[in-house]
Design an enzyme around this catalytic site. Sequence first.
Site, PDB file in Angstrom:
ATOM      1  N   SER A   1       0.848  -1.177   0.000  1.00 39.27           N
ATOM      2  CA  SER A   1       0.000   0.000   0.000  1.00 39.27           C
ATOM      3  C   SER A   1       0.882   1.224   0.000  1.00 39.27           C
ATOM      4  O   SER A   1       2.067   1.169   0.342  1.00 39.27           O
ATOM      5  CB  SER A   1      -0.869   0.013   1.236  1.00 39.27           C
ATOM      6  OG  SER A   1      -0.055   0.300   2.350  1.00 39.27           O
ATOM      7  N   LYS A   2       0.262   2.326  -0.395  1.00 39.86           N
ATOM      8  CA  LYS A   2       0.988   3.590  -0.510  1.00 39.86           C
ATOM      9  C   LYS A   2       1.636   3.999   0.800  1.00 39.86           C
ATOM     10  O   LYS A   2       2.551   4.805   0.813  1.00 39.86           O
ATOM     11  CB  LYS A   2       0.008   4.682  -0.942  1.00 39.86           C
ATOM     12  CG  LYS A   2      -0.608   4.450  -2.279  1.00 39.86           C
ATOM     13  CD  LYS A   2      -1.407   5.662  -2.699  1.00 39.86           C
ATOM     14  CE  LYS A   2      -2.868   5.479  -2.346  1.00 39.86           C
ATOM     15  NZ  LYS A   2      -3.763   6.463  -2.872  1.00 39.86           N
ATOM     16  N   ARG A   3       1.115   3.475   1.902  1.00 37.34           N
ATOM     17  CA  ARG A   3       1.654   3.866   3.210  1.00 37.34           C
ATOM     18  C   ARG A   3       3.009   3.229   3.512  1.00 37.34           C
ATOM     19  O   ARG A   3       3.720   3.646   4.398  1.00 37.34           O
ATOM     20  CB  ARG A   3       0.674   3.462   4.324  1.00 37.34           C
ATOM     21  CG  ARG A   3      -0.607   4.248   4.323  1.00 37.34           C
ATOM     22  CD  ARG A   3      -0.418   5.582   5.008  1.00 37.34           C
ATOM     23  NE  ARG A   3      -1.538   6.461   4.751  1.00 37.34           N
ATOM     24  CZ  ARG A   3      -2.519   6.699   5.603  1.00 37.34           C
ATOM     25  NH1 ARG A   3      -2.523   6.111   6.771  1.00 37.34           N
ATOM     26  NH2 ARG A   3      -3.489   7.523   5.305  1.00 37.34           N
ATOM     27  N   LYS A   4       3.330   2.145   2.796  1.00 40.27           N
ATOM     28  CA  LYS A   4       4.563   1.444   3.124  1.00 40.27           C
ATOM     29  C   LYS A   4       5.593   1.500   2.009  1.00 40.27           C
ATOM     30  O   LYS A   4       6.775   1.564   2.243  1.00 40.27           O
ATOM     31  CB  LYS A   4       4.251  -0.032   3.434  1.00 40.27           C
ATOM     32  CG  LYS A   4       3.210  -0.223   4.524  1.00 40.27           C
ATOM     33  CD  LYS A   4       3.842  -0.797   5.774  1.00 40.27           C
ATOM     34  CE  LYS A   4       2.952  -0.746   6.992  1.00 40.27           C
ATOM     35  NZ  LYS A   4       1.853  -1.671   6.982  1.00 40.27           N
TER      36      LYS A   4
ATOM     37  N   ASP B   1      -0.265   9.986   1.729  1.00 45.60           N
ATOM     38  CA  ASP B   1       0.250   8.730   2.277  1.00 45.60           C
ATOM     39  C   ASP B   1       1.750   8.770   2.528  1.00 45.60           C
ATOM     40  O   ASP B   1       2.225   8.374   3.576  1.00 45.60           O
ATOM     41  CB  ASP B   1      -0.082   7.573   1.330  1.00 45.60           C
ATOM     42  CG  ASP B   1      -1.571   7.319   1.303  1.00 45.60           C
ATOM     43  OD1 ASP B   1      -2.149   7.178   2.390  1.00 45.60           O
ATOM     44  OD2 ASP B   1      -2.158   7.286   0.209  1.00 45.60           O
TER      45      ASP B   1
END
Length: 485
Positions: free
Chosen positions: A258-261, A467
């Site tokens: 995901s964009k968060r990682k 993000d």
Amino acid sequence: MSDKKIRVRIATSPTGEPHVGTAYIALFNYCFAKANGGEFILRIEDTDQTRSTRESEESIYKALSWLGFKWSEGPDVGGPCAPYRQSERTDIYKKHSDILLNNGSAYRCFCSSERLDEMRKKLIAEKKNFFYDGLCRNLSREESDRRAAAGESYVVRMAIPRDEGAVTSFHDEIRQKAIELAHTEIDDQILMKADGFPTYHLANVVDDHLMSISHVIRAEEWITSTPKHVLLYKAFGWEAPKFAHVSLLRNADKSKVSKRKNPVSLNWFRAAGYTKEAITNFLGLMGYNSGSENERFTIEDISRDFTIDRISTSAPIFDLQKLNVLNEEYIRKYSVDKYIEYLSETTAYAAQYLRPILGEIQSRHKISQDFQFWARIFFTPGIAYSKEAFAIKEMDKPSLEKALKGAADALDESKAVKPDEFEKAIAGHRDSSGIKMGSYMMALRVALTGSSTSLPLNDVMAMLGRDRTIMRLKEANAFVRNNIK
Ligand code: GLU
């Protein structure tokens, strides 16, 4: 394998930047088509009109072409089953929804959103998933027709067979086993929305059938939809294609990419200097057992003897370090001419990518490397922080942590996209934190850029996106926690 002509598709939804997962699924479909002399088709699934954009659609074509995929049919190239953009096929879905209404496999549901909300709330309180109670399923056809003719708003729902113990299953070509779902788990799915647009389920099945798709190779996240699709094929009296569900790419901590990682946008990878050879090789390595020791291969190599059962069943880890190693290797093997071409193409692409803030960069331009200097923070996956950079006037460790955590939380709750929205999102926390504005913003600046000089902070945040901004604030906070006394 059936003797049906092999026809596969990538059926992307044009919402946001082209995702690395799309390229991953495209790779398997493309290689399968090539290995069997079949067709690889591109379909645009834009029935969610609130989220779909033409800009995103264009960037999907560009990103997939850049990686070397060619489709023989699609919205941009046409073909015998045109149109290939679902928003242009609404009359086809209407016709097919009518077929199901007429043969009793679907019904109109006139329930108001208030009634459904009530039902939802009640089920949530009982810790149950939403399940439509079937009220409108009992309406007579006459009443249903009369209410529809009177202009009452409705959706069309699928009448899932409710026989005692009913189960629907399909054979998964990768897992090599039957996957089944009890009908007690399947809600009466909405097929047509009140706005006359189909839902994913109806549009996907109708199109796969009308486009003569022989094999549906798609991401595992759709595996619970497939029994619903099988029921739809049955309701239409059609033969279903074969299904293969590819495991999702995972972060090192096993969560879904995901964009968060991790960076996930193909545009970003391209602008950051990743080569198409490294990306396709990397995607292939993650999910395909090539059957040889050699870990370096091109799309053509994989296509040569591709079979679906060689797609990996375990969740592949998206290891950016591995991609970096591959990328270096490919670049070092380039001829000098190819390297020059790569440098100029990448720089031009990076400049395009940074177009929203290019004016800011340009206004700081003194010598030729200045673009690279200002651009670099957008293309590095993470910042290498130093203790010195966090030695900010009037900021001790607790204030640093307070600012970084507070700003990340505030952004998490916001929907900030534009620079001024970032400013608004953090202003509340900043102004009530008791920390001087300049020091607070400096902590954020260092967290996002690693340095005390940068482009305007709100522009930086908007360019990184919410993000990645949150991710950097968290990484910086972890650095402060572990390294600052
Ligand atoms: N529109 C879906 C997606 O974006 C398609 C899934 C499928 O291939 O059926 O992934």
